[in-house]
Every structure is written in C-alpha cells, then in structure tokens.
Design an enzyme around this catalytic site. Structure first.
Site, PDB file in Angstrom:
ATOM      1  N   GLU A 286     -86.195 -44.286  74.812  1.00 21.63           N
ATOM      2  CA  GLU A 286     -85.792 -44.075  76.323  1.00 21.63           C
ATOM      3  C   GLU A 286     -86.969 -43.701  77.151  1.00 21.63           C
ATOM      4  OE1 GLU A 286     -83.100 -45.428  77.507  1.00 21.63           O
ATOM      5  OE2 GLU A 286     -81.684 -45.498  75.941  1.00 21.63           O
TER       6      GLU A 286
ATOM      7  N   ARG B 174     -88.499 -46.242  79.814  1.00 22.23           N
ATOM      8  CA  ARG B 174     -88.117 -46.021  81.473  1.00 22.23           C
ATOM      9  C   ARG B 174     -89.313 -45.248  81.926  1.00 22.23           C
ATOM     10  NH1 ARG B 174     -81.534 -44.910  81.797  1.00 22.23           N
ATOM     11  NH2 ARG B 174     -81.140 -45.382  79.711  1.00 22.23           N
TER      12      ARG B 174
ATOM     13  N   ASP C 257     -81.274 -54.836  69.377  1.00 22.97           N
ATOM     14  CA  ASP C 257     -81.710 -55.874  70.281  1.00 22.97           C
ATOM     15  C   ASP C 257     -83.015 -55.957  70.876  1.00 22.97           C
ATOM     16  OD1 ASP C 257     -81.416 -53.416  71.664  1.00 22.97           O
ATOM     17  OD2 ASP C 257     -79.763 -53.820  72.789  1.00 22.97           O
TER      18      ASP C 257
ATOM     19  N   GLU D 200     -77.518 -56.805  81.501  1.00 17.99           N
ATOM     20  CA  GLU D 200     -77.903 -57.805  80.457  1.00 17.99           C
ATOM     21  C   GLU D 200     -77.489 -59.044  81.173  1.00 17.99           C
ATOM     22  OE1 GLU D 200     -76.568 -54.716  79.741  1.00 17.99           O
ATOM     23  OE2 GLU D 200     -78.415 -54.031  78.882  1.00 17.99           O
TER      24      GLU D 200
HETATM   25  C1  DMJ Z   1     -81.389 -50.266  79.475  1.00 17.61           C
HETATM   26  O1  DMJ Z   1     -82.055 -48.826  79.376  1.00 17.61           O
HETATM   27  C2  DMJ Z   1     -82.470 -50.989  78.881  1.00 17.61           C
HETATM   28  O2  DMJ Z   1     -82.161 -52.317  78.841  1.00 17.61           O
HETATM   29  C3  DMJ Z   1     -82.173 -50.759  77.382  1.00 17.61           C
HETATM   30  O3  DMJ Z   1     -82.951 -51.875  76.568  1.00 17.61           O
HETATM   31  C4  DMJ Z   1     -80.577 -51.239  76.868  1.00 17.61           C
HETATM   32  N1  DMJ Z   1     -79.922 -50.596  77.657  1.00 17.61           N
HETATM   33  C5  DMJ Z   1     -79.997 -50.347  79.224  1.00 17.61           C
HETATM   34  C6  DMJ Z   1     -79.153 -50.900  79.873  1.00 17.61           C
HETATM   35  O4  DMJ Z   1     -77.903 -51.409  79.718  1.00 17.61           O
END
Ligand code: DMJ
Length: 643
Positions: free
Chosen positions: A268, A272, A401, A535
């Site tokens: 994260e 981010r 993912d 998404e």
């Molecule tokens: C985001 O922080 C990013 O897209 C991450 O890869 C997956 N989840 C969240 C949003 O849903």
C-alpha cells in the site's frame, strides 16, 4: 490490489531469519542494556565513595592551606592592583592573598561539588528506578538521534538524470460543451472531497465524512502520514486545482516524516505513497516529491531481508522488522503485494542511479519464473522463508490482481523492450482464460476464482479492472489476438456494468455471483457494500480510449451521478453498506483511492485523449501516471552512476 484492511490480522510476530549484521537487533539491544546497568552501578558506587570521602577530608580551617588546586585556578577578576597577573580578564592567584577570601572560595567550591554529587546520585537512582523497557526505549531514541544526525551529514543531493520526454501534460479540455460540463461536475466533486478532508482530516490518512474527523486503517500503521494528500496530488494537478496542489506540497515538505515507529503495508505504501510522490514529481517537476519518494523507499528495503528475497507484507518503518499478515495461508506473502512493486522500483533506480531497487524486483521476477505453476496458474500465496506456494488459490481479483497488471505494465513502461515481462503476462493470461474465464447462462463473461481444484463462480469488484487490462494488452499480444483481447475487455466491462445496473443504487457490490440462477448479483449481505472503488470506471476509461464507443462515457456518467446522489454527504463522500437498499447506511470512510483513482479516471473519461496519452504514460495500480522510459536509448538510469 488486495484489501488487507478488510481481512483479519493476527498478532503473531515472525522474527526475521536473515543471519547478517542486522539479524538479531533485539539481542544486541539487550547486551547494550546490561552494559548500561553495570556502568550505572559502577558510577553510583563511585559517586557514593567520593561523596563520603569528601566529608572525611580534614577541615581546611585547621590548616594553613587547603589545596583544592586553587593556586592556579582561574577566577574572573578585573582588578590587577594587588599584584596579580591579568590574562585577558582573568586573574591568576598566587600566594599572599587574603585568607578570608580564600576560605570563602573553598566553601563555595565545596558546596558546588556537594550539590553536583547529590544531583548525579539522584539521576543515577532515577535511572535505576526505570523499567527495562523504558531504558531500552531511551537508548533506542538516543541511537536514532545519532543515526538521523549522521544521515543529515551524509545526505547528498540526488544525482541529476535527464527527465524522460514528458508529453501530454495539458488541460485536455474537451470542445463539446456537454462533455465539458460533465467534466466540471467531476472536478467539483474532487473539490468537495478535498476541501472536507482539508477541513476535518488534514494530516490524517483519510477522512470520516460523517463524524468529520480523521480516519486510518492498519495498512498505514499508527501514524498520520497524510495518505489522502499524497494519493490526491496528481489528480489535483491534472484537474488544474493548483492552490490545493500547493497546499499539499507544503504539508509534504514540512510534515511528511518516515522515521516513525509504525508498521505499514509495503504494497500500500508503495502504490499510494511512492507511486503518488513519483507521479507528482514527474507532473510538476518539484524536487521535494522525488526526495521524499526515495527516503520512503529506503525505509521499505528491510522488508526484503527474508531467506528468499520475497518481501514481508508489513515492515516497521523505524526498526525495519518485517512480518506477514496473520490471515495469509501458512505465513505466506501475497502475490498481488510482492508482485506490485516493479513500476515504482524501476523508476526509483532510474532517478537515483542506484540499482538496489531494480535488483530487488528483478530478483522476485526471476524466482517466480523458475517455479512450477499448477495448471500454469500463479497461486496467491508464497512462503518467503521456504520459497514454496501456500494454498493453491488463484484470483484475478483481490490477492492476485495487480501482479498480472504489473507484468503488462513493466513491458509498456520499458517502451516494450522488457519482453520477458510480456511473455510472463501472455503465459499467465492464457492459463487464466483457460481455467477461470467462463460465460454465464445469461451470456455474461465473468472471471471466477480457482480454489483447491475447482472454479468458484464469483467475481469481485476488484476483478473488474481486468477489462481495462485486457484492452491495454491487446496490442502486442501473442498470435496477433488483439481483436480477441479487445473483445474480452469489452465483455468484462459489460458484465461489470450489469453488476451496477442490477442494484437499487446503480453502484456495484463488492462481489457478485453467477450461480443457481443468480447473475452479476451479490448474495451474501457482507458482499453488498460499495466503498468508492474505481475498478469498473477504470475499465470504462481504457475501453473509451481504445474504442471511443460513447456507451463508456454514458456508463461513466451513470456512475458519477449515483456516487453524487448516494455517497455524497456534507462532510465529503462515504461508502455505502448495501447497494440493494433504497435507504443505505454509510460506512463513514472517504477512501484515499477515491481521490487518487475514481475521480481521476472519471475526469480522464471526459477529457481529450491527448491528456496523458497511453503511448507515453503508464498508470500504476493506484492510477498514478509514470512516464514510459525509453531505455533502449538512455540505459536504465540515464546517468553514468547506474551500472
Ligand atoms: C486501490 O488501492 C488499488 O487499485 C489497489 O490495487 C486495489 N484496491 C484499491 C481500490 O479498490
């Protein structure tokens, strides 16, 4: 792209296994502690001895002269008339001066010595009263201070590198007044989200828009790292909200500090914070963002100190101690977490000229390449001690993912020269199509999850990003199947739109089923929430860029209106707990990715394509745009320091 914040955490702490210099930091601290105790004991015994001895000394009044070394003591004096020698305002006293004055001086010094000894004794006693933990904490604080000071002395400016060709940083203003109006509405929503965070949550990681106060989750650790500020910066910049951007920059410059005793999610923080800071740097050219990104990256590196080099999920920014989530299969690290570092780490090596970041992510890739894969699929769990897979679960949604996304994007970001990444992506997608992608009875294409040898016919909101990924990877696909992958992207976009359209609020649930007559609908109560996720809109945007089919703008506008109607509150935007209920309750969280991703993708959907063109920019998994590096012409770093 995982959601660790929503999963249970265990308190189990796993010790680091590396046997290098930093393998036993705790043990080392214990040794120092006992040394300190011994020193303190000796010191207090010595002081007591001196103090006692002092009272047994003979009384000076009984002697002609009590020599405390006063003969040559420098006593401030200005009068030279009594035969003393003046040395720059001090008088050297010799024989023949007045007895009374001498005694007074002795007395004054004796009192001073007594007071000093008493003070030292008190301090020693105080120290010994403290608990081991308190003393240990003090020692640690002192050590940290020294390290920080040394670092300050050592901190050199980063080596200059030629910036990649930054194309398409413009307003992207659409000519069509209707589209412009829609885009302005999205900008207004961004301002509403930002202004409320500014007012009620400033410096906190996120905002609680109903309680009107700061909010945080375990992924950011226990300190206020201003996640929303960092995540939102590039969206503010793209939207032309320059005053707000400057406010954010100022906060980051003055307050963003990574020397905190806080255990954060490596994934994260990478997507981010490092992604956000790098994008802000490339868009604005402001050095502070680059410097902060590099400082933070240095704090994540200890997470890679595992027997295999597969990083821990969490790391303490101060101590560098890492561990994994308690809920993960058999102490495993998560594929979508350790597999979603590549883009940012390549840029870090490029900008610093230091190969350390590049080497870490390439090591992960090489290790994965060598491993057997059940049915050609990558399981979500990998044990960082043994290098063996955990449970054989495979997902293109949570836990898996963005690993697939980053294989494709590594290739794109390298100006399509990283063919190894492209091959891994193609192989993985072929296995996914074969084992996970199916059509429902009603004709909806969905991506299920592979669990212990069978397919679960459930798709997550997170999985919906894959429509955009298939479209983005169409060009350059194996056997020239571009048309096929574009079509697959369109089918996933359609399915995900259905998952929105079949709800009361026209917002998508967290997960939906294709089973027993149910199609694209959530069944379990705890899967009916919408937490402002991006998404589905992300896929609409990619599909719009590649096809210009107006339905994607129409679907994006439906989502915009639904968010504004059902998630907007006077204190910002909130997630909702049940998208099938006409009177939904709020979860009272304004997620930082709402500003970073959801609103950015919506804004881009209603902008011209020449704003951040996809030939020149690759968006990380948190929607932070990073420029393509034309490595064939420049070498990886573009500067000679990088070898
Ligand atoms: C985001 O922080 C990013 O897209 C991450 O890869 C997956 N989840 C969240 C949003 O849903």
């Amino acid at each position: 792209m995982t959601t660790p914040a929503l999963l249970p955490l265990s308190g189990r702490r796993l010790p680091p296994l590396n046997l290098g210099a930093s393998a036993f930091p705790h043990h080392r601290a214990t040794l120092r502690l006992s040394e300190k105790f011994i020193l303190l004991l000796i010191l207090s015994a010595f002081i007591t001895l001196c103090f006692g001895a002092f009272f047994f000394l003979p009384d000076s009044s009984k002697h002609k002269r009590f020599d405390l070394g006063l003969e040559d003591v420098l006593i401030p004096h200005v009068d030279t008339s009594k035969g003393g020698k003046n040395l720059g305002g001090f008088l050297i006293h010799g024989q023949g001066h007045d007895e009374h004055r001498h005694r007074e001086e002795e007395e004054r010094l004796r009192n001073k010595i007594r007071a000093d000894h008493e003070k030292a004794l008190e301090e020693a006693k105080e120290k010994l009263k403290k608990s081991r933990d308190e003393i240990q904490a003090e020692i640690q604080t002192e050590k940290n201070k020294v390290v920080q000071e040394l670092k300050k002395k050592d901190s050199k400016p980063l080596p200059p590198v030629p910036l990649p060709n930054l194309i398409g940083i413009n307003s992207g203003e659409p000519a069509d007044p209707d589209i412009r109006e829609k885009r302005n509405k999205i900008k207004e929503m961004m301002k509403h989200a930002w202004d409320n965070y500014r007012q009620y949550g400033w410096g906190h990681n996120e905002l609680k828009p109903i309680a009107r106060k700061g909010h945080s989750t375990n992924i950011f650790g226990n300190s206020q790292m201003g996640a929303t500020i960092v995540d939102a910066l590039d969206t503010l910049y793209i939207m032309g909200l320059h005053d707000e951007f400057r406010e954010g920059q100022e906060w980051i410059d003055k307050n963003l500090d990574f020397s905190v005793n806080s255990e954060v999610s490596v994934f994260e923080v990478n997507i981010r914070f490092i992604g956000g800071l790098l994008a802000a740097y490339y868009l604005s050219g402001q050095e502070v963002f680059k410097i902060k990104a590099v400082q933070l990256a240095g704090k994540l590196l200890p997470a890679f100190n595992t027997p295999t080099g597969i990083p821990w999920a969490m790391v303490n920014l101060k101590s560098g101690v890492g561990r994994n989530w308690g809920w993960a299969s058999a102490g495993s690290s998560i594929l979508a977490e350790f597999g979603t570092l590549h883009m940012e780490f390549v840029h870090l090596s490029y900008l610093t000229g230091d190969p350390v970041y590049y080497n870490k992510v390439m090591h992960i890739r090489k290790l994965l390449q060598k491993m057997d894969r059940p049915n050609g699929l990558y399981p979500n769990y990998l044990n960082p001690r043994t290098g063996r897979w955990g449970q054989h679960h495979t997902s293109v949604g949570g836990l898996g993912d963005s690993f697939y996304e980053y294989l494709l994007k590594a290739w794109l970001m390298s100006d399509k020269t990283d063919t190894e990444a492209r091959k891994m992506y193609d192989d993985a997608i072929e296995a996914i199509e074969k084992h996970l992608i199916r059509k429902s009875n009603g004709g909806l294409t969905f991506i299920g999850e592979w669990k212990n040898g069978h397919l679960e016919r459930k798709m997550g909101h997170l999985t919906c990003f894959a429509g955009g990924m298939f479209a983005l990877g169409a060009d350059g696909s194996r056997d020239d199947k571009a048309g096929h992958y574009l079509q697959l992207g369109a089918e996933i976009a359609h399915t995900c739109h259905e998952s929105y359209d079949r709800t009361t609020l026209k917002l998508g649930p967290e997960a939906f089923k294709f089973d027993g007559g149910v199609e694209a609908v959530a069944v379990r109560q705890n899967e009916k929430y919408y937490i402002l996720r991006p998404e589905v809109i992300e896929t609409y945007w990619y599909m719009w860029r590649f096809t210009h089919d107006p339905k994607y703008r129409q679907w994006g506008w439906e989502a915009t209106q639904a968010i504004d109607k059902y998630c907007r509150v006077s204190g910002g935007f909130s997630g909702v707990k049940d998208v099938y209920s006409s009177s939904p309750t709020y979860d009272d969280v304004q997620q930082s990715f709402f500003l970073a991703e959801t609103l950015k993708y919506l804004y881009l959907l209603f902008s011209n394509d020449d704003l951040l063109p996809l030939d020149n920019w690759v968006f990380n998994t948190e929607a932070h745009p990073l420029p393509v590096l034309h490595l064939a012409n420049t070498t990886l770093s573009g500067n000679p320091a990088y070898r």
